[in-house]
Design an enzyme around this catalytic site. Structure first.
Site, PDB file in Angstrom:
ATOM      1  N   ARG A  69       0.855  -1.179   0.000  1.00  0.00           N
ATOM      2  CA  ARG A  69       0.000   0.000   0.000  1.00  0.00           C
ATOM      3  C   ARG A  69       0.895   1.234   0.000  1.00  0.00           C
ATOM      4  O   ARG A  69       1.895   1.293   0.719  1.00  0.00           O
ATOM      5  CB  ARG A  69      -0.931   0.031   1.229  1.00  0.00           C
ATOM      6  CG  ARG A  69      -2.150  -0.871   1.101  1.00  0.00           C
ATOM      7  CD  ARG A  69      -3.089  -0.415   0.003  1.00  0.00           C
ATOM      8  NE  ARG A  69      -4.279  -1.247  -0.136  1.00  0.00           N
ATOM      9  CZ  ARG A  69      -4.372  -2.310  -0.906  1.00  0.00           C
ATOM     10  NH1 ARG A  69      -3.323  -2.727  -1.594  1.00  0.00           N
ATOM     11  NH2 ARG A  69      -5.508  -2.977  -0.995  1.00  0.00           N
ATOM     12  N   GLU A 104      -5.004   6.947  -5.891  1.00  0.00           N
ATOM     13  CA  GLU A 104      -5.129   6.151  -7.112  1.00  0.00           C
ATOM     14  C   GLU A 104      -6.450   6.451  -7.803  1.00  0.00           C
ATOM     15  O   GLU A 104      -7.471   6.567  -7.132  1.00  0.00           O
ATOM     16  CB  GLU A 104      -5.031   4.656  -6.765  1.00  0.00           C
ATOM     17  CG  GLU A 104      -3.692   4.285  -6.157  1.00  0.00           C
ATOM     18  CD  GLU A 104      -3.575   2.808  -5.810  1.00  0.00           C
ATOM     19  OE1 GLU A 104      -4.558   2.056  -6.031  1.00  0.00           O
ATOM     20  OE2 GLU A 104      -2.521   2.384  -5.318  1.00  0.00           O
ATOM     21  N   HIS A 144      -1.216  -0.357  -9.944  1.00  0.00           N
ATOM     22  CA  HIS A 144      -1.857  -1.212  -8.951  1.00  0.00           C
ATOM     23  C   HIS A 144      -2.420  -2.472  -9.616  1.00  0.00           C
ATOM     24  O   HIS A 144      -3.613  -2.773  -9.527  1.00  0.00           O
ATOM     25  CB  HIS A 144      -2.969  -0.463  -8.215  1.00  0.00           C
ATOM     26  CG  HIS A 144      -3.312  -1.083  -6.892  1.00  0.00           C
ATOM     27  ND1 HIS A 144      -3.852  -0.392  -5.854  1.00  0.00           N
ATOM     28  CD2 HIS A 144      -3.179  -2.364  -6.447  1.00  0.00           C
ATOM     29  CE1 HIS A 144      -4.052  -1.191  -4.813  1.00  0.00           C
ATOM     30  NE2 HIS A 144      -3.659  -2.409  -5.162  1.00  0.00           N
TER      31      HIS A 144
END
Length: 303
Positions: free
Chosen positions: A229, A258, A277
């Site tokens: 993260r 994000e 991601h």
């Protein structure tokens, strides 16, 4: 009991249709990329549970979803999108899903480590611009890989790294053991790692865990890999270490915000490799994820 898949995008709607079974609880699939928080009470009205892939669920709006009982977050990082304890105070239980993509994330971690070590992103960008760019890479055989946190993903990373001839050390908040892995204290991990790979869960205690002081303890020229993260690493401190050369390279799959905003400073640095991601994104992992979410929903319906 019925549920809503709030944000089934990036092929997740198709995955859902492949793995759903007749005896699963009825669900509505909403293929909506951006779900504004102020629309949540209306969207979730009449539903008992919800699948959440990437949508923010602020407490101030979720407390107005009076009929909702359960949020099934598609992954482990629910705290990046909601506050589970606050939701619990309003009668909403948050469920997370572990282990569905350990191999997928581990393989992506290894790929990013090698790409960073050999400067592949720098050469790729240069050649696409018509320049013959050659970098001098780091040989990783015999080098030390440090694992910050040790769960299922880190275990898979260790398996692959040991097999490729790396020395693997790890630090974990609770006692662990694993074949081929030496567990050390945190200062030793930082001082000895040629590559440091982040594998902590994001909690109130781990937010900003790798700040300026701990980054300074890394050996000069270390590589940082983060597929966990973004908020675990102090972004400003990391950028400063990259600019100074204390960090040789950062390979990042996760970010504070994000999607990453266009023109973000990280995208301007030559010694950074970026992915969107996507470490968990394989057909196998996606099917595991949705099937496990459906199994949670089925268990809730059976209560």
């Amino acid at each position: 009991m019925k549920g809503l898949f709030l944000d089934a995008v990036d092929d997740l709607a198709d995955v859902f249709r492949r793995v759903v079974r007749r005896d699963d609880p009825p669900m509505t699939v909403n293929e909506q990329l951006e779900v504004p928080p102020d629309t949540l009470p209306g969207l979730l009205a009449g539903y008992d549970f919800v699948f959440d892939d990437h949508s923010q669920m602020p407490t101030e709006w979720m407390r107005r979803c009076t009929g909702l009982k359960d949020v099934i977050f598609l992954g482990t990082g629910a705290r990046s999108y909601m506050h589970p304890e606050e939701l619990a105070e309003h009668g909403i239980t948050v469920h997370i899903i572990k282990g569905y993509g350990d191999t997928a994330v581990a393989e992506h971690t290894i790929a990013m480590m090698w790409a960073a070590a050999r400067g592949l992103a720098v050469m790729d960008r240069g050649m696409r611009e018509g320049r013959w760019v050659r970098t001098e890479g780091m040989e990783l055989t015999g080098k030390t890989l440090g694992l910050l946190g040790f769960g299922g993903i880190a275990g898979e990373v260790a398996r692959i790294a040991v097999g490729s001839g790396m020395r693997v050390i790890a630090w974990n908040r609770s006692e662990k053991s694993a074949p081929g892995v030496t567990f050390v204290d945190l200062d030793t991990l930082l001082a000895e790692s040629h590559v440091l790979s982040v594998h902590l869960l994001l909690t109130d205690e781990t937010r900003g865990f790798l700040g300026a002081e701990r980054l300074a303890k890394l050996r000069q020229g270390a590589i940082l890999v983060n597929t966990a993260r973004g908020a675990i690493v102090d972004e400003a401190a990391m950028i400063a270490a990259l600019r100074s050369g204390h960090l040789r390279h950062a390979a990042l799959d996760v970010f504070n915000k994000e999607p990453m905003e266009p023109g973000h400073e990280l995208a301007t640095l030559p010694n950074v490799t970026l992915s969107a991601h996507s470490a968990f994104r394989t057909p196998e992992a996606s099917e595991n994820l949705i099937r496990r979410a459906l199994d949670i929903a089925k268990a809730l319906a059976a209560k």
